[in-house]
Design a protein around this motif. Sequence first.
Motif, PDB file in Angstrom:
ATOM      1  N   ILE A   1       1.026  -0.652  -7.611  1.00 36.30           N
ATOM      2  CA  ILE A   1       2.258  -1.182  -8.199  1.00 36.30           C
ATOM      3  C   ILE A   1       1.945  -2.122  -9.364  1.00 36.30           C
ATOM      4  CG2 ILE A   1       3.491  -0.998  -6.002  1.00 36.30           C
ATOM      5  CD1 ILE A   1       3.535  -4.093  -5.966  1.00 36.30           C
ATOM      6  N   ARG A   2       0.659  -2.371  -9.616  1.00 39.31           N
ATOM      7  CA  ARG A   2       0.257  -3.329 -10.652  1.00 39.31           C
ATOM      8  C   ARG A   2       0.556  -2.850 -12.072  1.00 39.31           C
ATOM      9  NH1 ARG A   2      -2.253  -7.019  -7.853  1.00 39.31           N
ATOM     10  NH2 ARG A   2      -3.524  -6.502  -6.074  1.00 39.31           N
TER      11      ARG A   2
ATOM     12  N   GLU B   1      14.709   7.416   1.407  1.00 38.85           N
ATOM     13  CA  GLU B   1      13.816   6.687   2.304  1.00 38.85           C
ATOM     14  C   GLU B   1      13.272   5.382   1.757  1.00 38.85           C
ATOM     15  OE1 GLU B   1      11.898  10.119   2.046  1.00 38.85           O
ATOM     16  OE2 GLU B   1      13.439  11.005   3.300  1.00 38.85           O
ATOM     17  N   TYR B   2      13.337   5.140   0.458  1.00 40.84           N
ATOM     18  CA  TYR B   2      12.738   3.942  -0.117  1.00 40.84           C
ATOM     19  C   TYR B   2      13.391   3.571  -1.441  1.00 40.84           C
ATOM     20  CZ  TYR B   2      10.256   7.447  -2.826  1.00 40.84           C
ATOM     21  OH  TYR B   2       9.965   8.522  -3.629  1.00 40.84           O
ATOM     22  N   SER B   3      13.167   2.341  -1.827  1.00 39.32           N
ATOM     23  CA  SER B   3      13.542   1.838  -3.144  1.00 39.32           C
ATOM     24  C   SER B   3      12.460   0.860  -3.570  1.00 39.32           C
ATOM     25  CB  SER B   3      14.906   1.149  -3.103  1.00 39.32           C
ATOM     26  OG  SER B   3      15.210   0.613  -4.376  1.00 39.32           O
ATOM     27  N   ILE B   4      11.863   1.127  -4.711  1.00 39.55           N
ATOM     28  CA  ILE B   4      10.787   0.287  -5.228  1.00 39.55           C
ATOM     29  C   ILE B   4      11.222  -0.173  -6.614  1.00 39.55           C
ATOM     30  CG2 ILE B   4       8.380   0.225  -5.975  1.00 39.55           C
ATOM     31  CD1 ILE B   4       7.969   2.649  -3.992  1.00 39.55           C
TER      32      ILE B   4
ATOM     33  N   PHE C   1      11.962  -1.730  -0.623  1.00 36.00           N
ATOM     34  CA  PHE C   1      12.637  -1.329   0.604  1.00 36.00           C
ATOM     35  C   PHE C   1      11.872  -0.104   1.080  1.00 36.00           C
ATOM     36  CE2 PHE C   1      15.907   1.077   2.945  1.00 36.00           C
ATOM     37  CZ  PHE C   1      16.216   0.126   3.902  1.00 36.00           C
ATOM     38  N   VAL C   2      10.958  -0.317   1.999  1.00 31.17           N
ATOM     39  CA  VAL C   2      10.054   0.720   2.498  1.00 31.17           C
ATOM     40  C   VAL C   2      10.044   0.638   4.022  1.00 31.17           C
ATOM     41  CG1 VAL C   2       7.660   1.537   2.511  1.00 31.17           C
ATOM     42  CG2 VAL C   2       8.623   0.600   0.411  1.00 31.17           C
ATOM     43  N   ASP C   3      10.109   1.803   4.667  1.00 28.60           N
ATOM     44  CA  ASP C   3      10.135   1.858   6.127  1.00 28.60           C
ATOM     45  C   ASP C   3      11.277   1.000   6.700  1.00 28.60           C
ATOM     46  OD1 ASP C   3       7.969   3.581   6.192  1.00 28.60           O
ATOM     47  OD2 ASP C   3       6.517   1.946   6.389  1.00 28.60           O
ATOM     48  N   TRP C   4      12.390   1.015   6.016  1.00 27.25           N
ATOM     49  CA  TRP C   4      13.601   0.334   6.437  1.00 27.25           C
ATOM     50  C   TRP C   4      13.451  -1.181   6.502  1.00 27.25           C
ATOM     51  CZ3 TRP C   4      17.396   3.430   5.560  1.00 27.25           C
ATOM     52  CH2 TRP C   4      17.157   4.815   5.662  1.00 27.25           C
ATOM     53  N   GLU C   5      12.484  -1.695   5.740  1.00 29.14           N
ATOM     54  CA  GLU C   5      12.283  -3.144   5.657  1.00 29.14           C
ATOM     55  C   GLU C   5      12.210  -3.543   4.188  1.00 29.14           C
ATOM     56  OE1 GLU C   5       8.922  -4.496   7.901  1.00 29.14           O
ATOM     57  OE2 GLU C   5       9.489  -3.345   9.653  1.00 29.14           O
ATOM     58  N   GLU C   6      12.743  -4.733   3.921  1.00 33.51           N
ATOM     59  CA  GLU C   6      12.754  -5.233   2.549  1.00 33.51           C
ATOM     60  C   GLU C   6      11.717  -6.338   2.403  1.00 33.51           C
ATOM     61  OE1 GLU C   6      16.219  -6.206  -0.703  1.00 33.51           O
ATOM     62  OE2 GLU C   6      16.634  -6.587   1.399  1.00 33.51           O
TER      63      GLU C   6
ATOM     64  N   LYS D   1       0.836  -1.207   0.000  1.00 29.09           N
ATOM     65  CA  LYS D   1       0.000   0.000   0.000  1.00 29.09           C
ATOM     66  C   LYS D   1       0.866   1.250   0.000  1.00 29.09           C
ATOM     67  CE  LYS D   1      -4.030  -1.888   2.328  1.00 29.09           C
ATOM     68  NZ  LYS D   1      -4.815  -1.903   3.567  1.00 29.09           N
ATOM     69  N   LYS D   2       1.886   1.269   0.841  1.00 26.15           N
ATOM     70  CA  LYS D   2       2.767   2.437   0.912  1.00 26.15           C
ATOM     71  C   LYS D   2       3.520   2.620  -0.406  1.00 26.15           C
ATOM     72  CE  LYS D   2       5.739   5.079   3.794  1.00 26.15           C
ATOM     73  NZ  LYS D   2       6.269   5.279   5.118  1.00 26.15           N
ATOM     74  N   ALA D   3       4.018   1.526  -0.984  1.00 23.49           N
ATOM     75  CA  ALA D   3       4.708   1.604  -2.269  1.00 23.49           C
ATOM     76  C   ALA D   3       3.763   2.142  -3.349  1.00 23.49           C
ATOM     77  CB  ALA D   3       5.257   0.239  -2.663  1.00 23.49           C
ATOM     78  N   SER D   4       2.520   1.700  -3.331  1.00 21.08           N
ATOM     79  CA  SER D   4       1.523   2.177  -4.300  1.00 21.08           C
ATOM     80  C   SER D   4       1.278   3.674  -4.152  1.00 21.08           C
ATOM     81  CB  SER D   4       0.205   1.416  -4.122  1.00 21.08           C
ATOM     82  OG  SER D   4       0.370   0.067  -4.462  1.00 21.08           O
ATOM     83  N   GLU D   5       1.212   4.158  -2.914  1.00 25.69           N
ATOM     84  CA  GLU D   5       1.024   5.592  -2.664  1.00 25.69           C
ATOM     85  C   GLU D   5       2.225   6.398  -3.151  1.00 25.69           C
ATOM     86  OE1 GLU D   5       0.273   5.918   1.524  1.00 25.69           O
ATOM     87  OE2 GLU D   5      -1.594   4.764   1.377  1.00 25.69           O
ATOM     88  N   ILE D   6       3.423   5.889  -2.912  1.00 24.18           N
ATOM     89  CA  ILE D   6       4.628   6.571  -3.374  1.00 24.18           C
ATOM     90  C   ILE D   6       4.627   6.670  -4.893  1.00 24.18           C
ATOM     91  CG2 ILE D   6       7.143   6.344  -3.599  1.00 24.18           C
ATOM     92  CD1 ILE D   6       7.066   5.072  -0.716  1.00 24.18           C
ATOM     93  N   ILE D   7       4.333   5.569  -5.562  1.00 25.67           N
ATOM     94  CA  ILE D   7       4.313   5.573  -7.028  1.00 25.67           C
ATOM     95  C   ILE D   7       3.279   6.562  -7.544  1.00 25.67           C
ATOM     96  CG2 ILE D   7       3.745   4.194  -9.063  1.00 25.67           C
ATOM     97  CD1 ILE D   7       5.048   1.793  -7.567  1.00 25.67           C
ATOM     98  N   LYS D   8       2.083   6.550  -6.975  1.00 23.42           N
ATOM     99  CA  LYS D   8       1.044   7.489  -7.411  1.00 23.42           C
ATOM    100  C   LYS D   8       1.518   8.930  -7.263  1.00 23.42           C
ATOM    101  CE  LYS D   8      -3.762   8.724  -6.915  1.00 23.42           C
ATOM    102  NZ  LYS D   8      -5.030   8.519  -6.226  1.00 23.42           N
ATOM    103  N   GLY D   9       2.213   9.220  -6.182  1.00 27.25           N
ATOM    104  CA  GLY D   9       2.733  10.563  -5.958  1.00 27.25           C
ATOM    105  C   GLY D   9       3.825  10.963  -6.930  1.00 27.25           C
ATOM    106  N   ARG D  10       4.457   9.989  -7.571  1.00 30.96           N
ATOM    107  CA  ARG D  10       5.545  10.266  -8.501  1.00 30.96           C
ATOM    108  C   ARG D  10       5.080  10.286  -9.961  1.00 30.96           C
ATOM    109  NH1 ARG D  10      10.697   8.599  -6.096  1.00 30.96           N
ATOM    110  NH2 ARG D  10      11.593   9.107  -8.106  1.00 30.96           N
ATOM    111  N   THR D  11       3.765  10.152 -10.216  1.00 37.35           N
ATOM    112  CA  THR D  11       3.255  10.256 -11.584  1.00 37.35           C
ATOM    113  C   THR D  11       3.135  11.723 -11.985  1.00 37.35           C
ATOM    114  OG1 THR D  11       0.931  10.275 -10.911  1.00 37.35           O
ATOM    115  CG2 THR D  11       1.926   8.100 -11.348  1.00 37.35           C
TER     116      THR D  11
END
Length: 142
Positions: free
Chosen positions: A50-51, A81-84, A132-137, A6-16
């Motif tokens: 992310i789909r 902070e992240y890598s997707i 890699f989100v919130d310091w977890e992979e 969910k967090k990765a999806s929000e990040i991607i949406k914000g980067r469109t």
Amino acid sequence: MSEKLKKASEIIKGRTASGEYKNQYCVLAQEDLDGHLTAAVITPSTSDGIRQLTFCSGIGSNWAKRAERDNRAAVCFSSEEYSITLRGKLEILTDDASKQENWYSSLENHFSGADDPNYCVLRFTTEKYKLFVDWEETEGSL
């Protein structure tokens, strides 16, 4: 859907192109026409979490030529902070509905409008992800 997805999806949406982040871009990697890997920065037009992601390009562009030859691709969004990282397939869309839906104002620098015959949409569909989100992979398949 997990919290990380969910967090990765929000990040991607914000980067469109219509997103709230200042750096509205990612890296798209493909195999070039000589069989070597190549990567470059591109702005995602839209996302469905992310789909799926879409990118706007020209029919005769290297992006489209490479996708036509070999539709495998990888996309990476990153910051401190992240890598997707997403792996999947690209397809070229030239239908009017897709072109209208993905059009954004900065494209006016490259095309006469959404009906420009040289304009196309590249739709990326994710098959595998590594986050890699919130310091977890975490990684997985869709």
